[in-house]
Write an enzyme that holds these catalytic residues in place. Structure first.
Site, PDB file in Angstrom:
ATOM      1  CG  ASP A 178      93.693 -87.387 -42.777  1.00 52.07           C
ATOM      2  OD1 ASP A 178      94.453 -88.322 -42.213  1.00 52.07           O
ATOM      3  OD2 ASP A 178      92.604 -87.005 -41.894  1.00 52.07           O
ATOM      4  CG  HIS A 223      83.014 -63.075 -14.840  1.00 55.90           C
ATOM      5  ND1 HIS A 223      84.022 -63.031 -13.765  1.00 55.90           N
ATOM      6  CD2 HIS A 223      81.970 -63.826 -14.277  1.00 55.90           C
ATOM      7  CE1 HIS A 223      83.446 -63.171 -12.375  1.00 55.90           C
ATOM      8  NE2 HIS A 223      82.028 -63.810 -12.996  1.00 55.90           N
ATOM      9  N   GLY A 259      85.418 -85.937 -38.413  1.00 57.05           N
ATOM     10  CA  GLY A 259      84.321 -85.046 -38.041  1.00 57.05           C
ATOM     11  C   GLY A 259      84.300 -83.742 -37.713  1.00 57.05           C
ATOM     12  N   GLY A 302      90.610 -83.832 -32.477  1.00 57.25           N
ATOM     13  CA  GLY A 302      90.065 -83.766 -31.327  1.00 57.25           C
ATOM     14  C   GLY A 302      91.163 -83.965 -30.401  1.00 57.25           C
TER      15      GLY A 302
END
Length: 212
Positions: free
Chosen positions: A42, A141, A20, A74
């Protein structure tokens, strides 16, 4: 490197990972309109067998002179391993920024980092190698985000925060300003970090406390 390097793309992009996350990166790349051809690779032999992908990560080696690669996985350890593989093979590992994000012009972005739709990265920030700044998250920041970190969907990092390598900030989590988080930390979804974290492990809750 400064994020203007991102415009120096080659004509072809290989995305490593048919999960995903890889699909989201593919959509990002198409929206950016920087590449004439985008291909997902893959190492899953079953996907290769049924023709969903043309090959594994080695397939991109044939196109080293005309292609960029980016890792759409991920898992930080796997992402690191594949990025280092391509660096050793001298193939350009690019970074990508969604056109519907906002990134200050002085933000420094290392190779392999992706900034998803709706994300905001404010001035003075540094994003390490292989970082994921996911959908609708924000980094305020003068933050320093270490290598292979994941700033998950809808999470918010306040100003002057330092996050160590391989750290995962869970969906909807908040890190207060002037906080330091060491390497190899997982912050659970919805957690609120209000003090420094100097020991690797998993932290959850409001305020975030170590559970493992």
């Amino acid at each position: 490197m400064l994020n203007e390097k991102n415009i120096l793309h080659k004509c072809r992009l290989f995305i490593i990972g048919a999960s995903g996350h890889g699909k989201v990166i593919e959509a990002l790349a198409r929206e950016s309109a920087c590449y004439s051809k985008i291909t997902i690779l893959d190492d899953n032999e079953e996907l290769k067998h049924i023709g969903k992908v043309p090959g594994g990560k080695e397939y991109a080696l044939e196109f080293r002179d005309c292609a960029d690669v980016i890792v759409g996985i991920g898992n930080a350890a796997i992402r690191k391993k594949i990025i280092e593989y391509y660096e050793e093979k001298q193939i350009n590992v690019t970074s990508l920024t969604h056109p519907f994000s906002w990134v200050a012009s002085d933000v420094r972005i290392d190779n392999g980092t992706v900034i998803m739709a709706g994300a905001v990265v404010q001035p003075g920030c540094t994003l390490g190698k292989g970082v994921i700044v996911n959908t609708s998250s924000s980094i305020d920041h003068d933050c320093k985000i270490g290598n292979y970190c994941h700033i998950s969907v809808g999470s918010h990092i306040a100003g002057t925060v330092c996050i160590g390598d391989n750290t995962w900030i869970g969906a909807g989590a908040t890190v207060s300003n002037n906080i330091t988080i060491c390497n190899d930390v997982m912050i659970g979804a919805g957690a609120v970090v209000v003090k420094d974290i100097m020991e690797p492990g998993t932290y959850v809750g409001v305020p975030a406390k170590k559970i493992g």
